[in-house]
Scaffold this motif. Structure first.
Motif, PDB file in Angstrom:
ATOM      1  N   GLU A  61       0.823  -1.205   0.000  1.00  0.00           N
ATOM      2  CA  GLU A  61       0.000   0.000   0.000  1.00  0.00           C
ATOM      3  C   GLU A  61       0.858   1.255   0.000  1.00  0.00           C
ATOM      4  O   GLU A  61       0.490   2.269  -0.607  1.00  0.00           O
ATOM      5  N   ARG A  62       1.980   1.223   0.680  1.00  0.00           N
ATOM      6  CA  ARG A  62       2.840   2.413   0.733  1.00  0.00           C
ATOM      7  C   ARG A  62       3.387   2.785  -0.634  1.00  0.00           C
ATOM      8  O   ARG A  62       3.806   3.924  -0.867  1.00  0.00           O
ATOM      9  N   ALA A  63       3.392   1.801  -1.567  1.00  0.00           N
ATOM     10  CA  ALA A  63       3.852   2.061  -2.928  1.00  0.00           C
ATOM     11  C   ALA A  63       2.680   2.295  -3.880  1.00  0.00           C
ATOM     12  O   ALA A  63       2.862   2.317  -5.098  1.00  0.00           O
ATOM     13  N   GLY A  64       1.474   2.437  -3.333  1.00  0.00           N
ATOM     14  CA  GLY A  64       0.296   2.699  -4.151  1.00  0.00           C
ATOM     15  C   GLY A  64      -0.439   1.461  -4.601  1.00  0.00           C
ATOM     16  O   GLY A  64      -1.395   1.551  -5.376  1.00  0.00           O
ATOM     17  N   GLY A  65      -0.021   0.264  -4.123  1.00  0.00           N
ATOM     18  CA  GLY A  65      -0.671  -0.978  -4.512  1.00  0.00           C
ATOM     19  C   GLY A  65      -1.762  -1.376  -3.544  1.00  0.00           C
ATOM     20  O   GLY A  65      -2.189  -0.603  -2.686  1.00  0.00           O
ATOM     21  N   LEU A  66      -2.205  -2.633  -3.661  1.00  0.00           N
ATOM     22  CA  LEU A  66      -3.296  -3.133  -2.828  1.00  0.00           C
ATOM     23  C   LEU A  66      -2.808  -4.111  -1.765  1.00  0.00           C
ATOM     24  O   LEU A  66      -3.597  -4.605  -0.974  1.00  0.00           O
ATOM     25  N   ASP A  67      -1.494  -4.399  -1.778  1.00  0.00           N
ATOM     26  CA  ASP A  67      -0.921  -5.318  -0.788  1.00  0.00           C
ATOM     27  C   ASP A  67      -1.605  -6.682  -0.863  1.00  0.00           C
ATOM     28  O   ASP A  67      -1.926  -7.294   0.152  1.00  0.00           O
TER      29      ASP A  67
END
Length: 358
Positions: A293-299
């Motif tokens: 999430e910190r990289a803009g993804g959904l983890d």
């Protein structure tokens, strides 16, 4: 931002607000009546408890509660265009709810808005309303009956979103762009979903799939995103922006290690098949999905594909992307000819993901 009583200098602000939306049919006299004595009279009679919204020292709109005979109220709000996009309406509604529940003692505050009034729905979502059924022909607007969304909130409910509102990231590869569908693409969608394979493997899809079906489908996509149910991307050519197919991510839930599990579905327009489009699109979406999430993804933790055992095209896509065959259920997939096929399940974990091979 302040909720306050009206002042004479608010007339101009209300008039300009009315002029922004001429379809409402309110003019200068209406603005003078509402600001001059309409709000005060509504308070005296208990018909409506209305406040002026002041933002940055200027008139920005109004927010009100309309009591009913059961000890509940309906919320109303309208914001001047210049004040939108800064959370002013949401903050106004939260203040109004505290007043309604704490001072007035209302049991439930209700909300409804015409289907398609996304700004109003966004405010209701942001302030913690639960959404109910869409009621056909609930309201009158411009002399015609319109369908309306409905919602409610109670005194102890949190004043924050209950579910996520999915915002689709635009994902790109060297030749593809994954983006939201546009309203003007209904004919392209209709052509893409009218074919024998769709009729056979997705018998719930109307055949032929008309432009009207496509327009209804597009409205449903917006509802699914706003309800935190599904992501739906148009898979488009990066040069021409022509829609080539659809990629869906759904059944999202928390897995055993708190990462997301999700299922994907996909279809391609016949003229885009056989070019490796869908493996490339899914691989790009998976890269975003598995990113933290910190990289803009959904983890994400796991992706799943379920399809009919005889749907060899869909199975080839899964296998090309290194999805593993995780199981087969007998007589579990209904086909268009009335028979039941086996349903195969493939899954992909973070460690399995890699670019598609030829």
């Amino acid at each position: 931002m302040t909720l306050r009583a009206p002042r004479p200098d608010d007339v101009q602000g209300q008039l300009e607000r009315n002029l922004e939306d001429p379809d409402r049919g309110y003019g200068e006299d209406d603005a003078r009546r509402w600001i001059g004595h309409g709000i005060t009279e509504a308070w005296k009679t208990g018909e409506r408890l209305a406040f002026v919204i002041e933002y940055q020292g200027r008139y920005a709109g109004t927010a009100s509660l309309q009591p009913d005979a059961d000890g509940n109220a309906r919320v109303h709000y309208g914001l001047y265009r210049w004040a939108r996009g800064a959370g002013v309406a949401s903050r106004s509604v939260r203040l109004l709810l505290e007043f309604g529940f704490g001072t007035c003692g209302f049991h439930v505050v209700r909300w409804w808005a015409r289907v398609g009034n996304w700004p109003s729905r966004r405010v209701a979502w942001a302030t913690g309303f639960s959404f109910g059924e869409t009621i056909p022909r609930l309201a009158e607007e411009g002399g015609r009956r319109v369908d309306a969304w409905t919602g409610w909130i109670g005194p102890s409910d949190p004043r924050k979103p209950r579910k996520p509102w999915f915002v689709h990231p635009v994902l790109e590869t060297s030749r593809l762009r994954l983006r939201p569908w546009r309203a003007d693409e209904a004919p392209r969608i209709a052509a893409g979903r009218t074919n024998q394979a769709t009729a056979h493997f997705l018998p719930f899809v109307p055949q032929p799939f008309t432009a009207e079906d496509a327009r209804f489908w597009l409205k449903d996509l917006a509802e699914q995103a706003a309800s935190g149910v599904r992501y739906n991307w148009c898979v488009a050519d990066s040069v021409t922006d022509l829609g080539l197919g659809n990629l869906t991510l759904f059944n999202l839930h928390q897995g055993l290690q708190q990462g997301h599990d999700g299922e994907i579905g996909y279809w391609l327009h016949p003229d885009a098949q056989g070019r490796g489009v869908m493996p490339e699109a899914i691989s790009r979406m998976a890269e975003w999905y598995f990113s933290p999430e910190r990289a803009g993804g959904l983890d994400g933790r796991r992706l799943v594909i379920r399809t009919a055992a005889t749907n060899h095209a869909a199975r080839r896509v899964a296998e090309k992307l290194n999805f593993r065959h995780a199981g087969t259920e007998r007589e579990a997939f209904p086909l268009g000819n009335g028979t039941l096929d086996a349903r195969v399940t493939y899954d992909l974990l973070t460690a399995d993901h890699r670019p598609p091979h030829d």
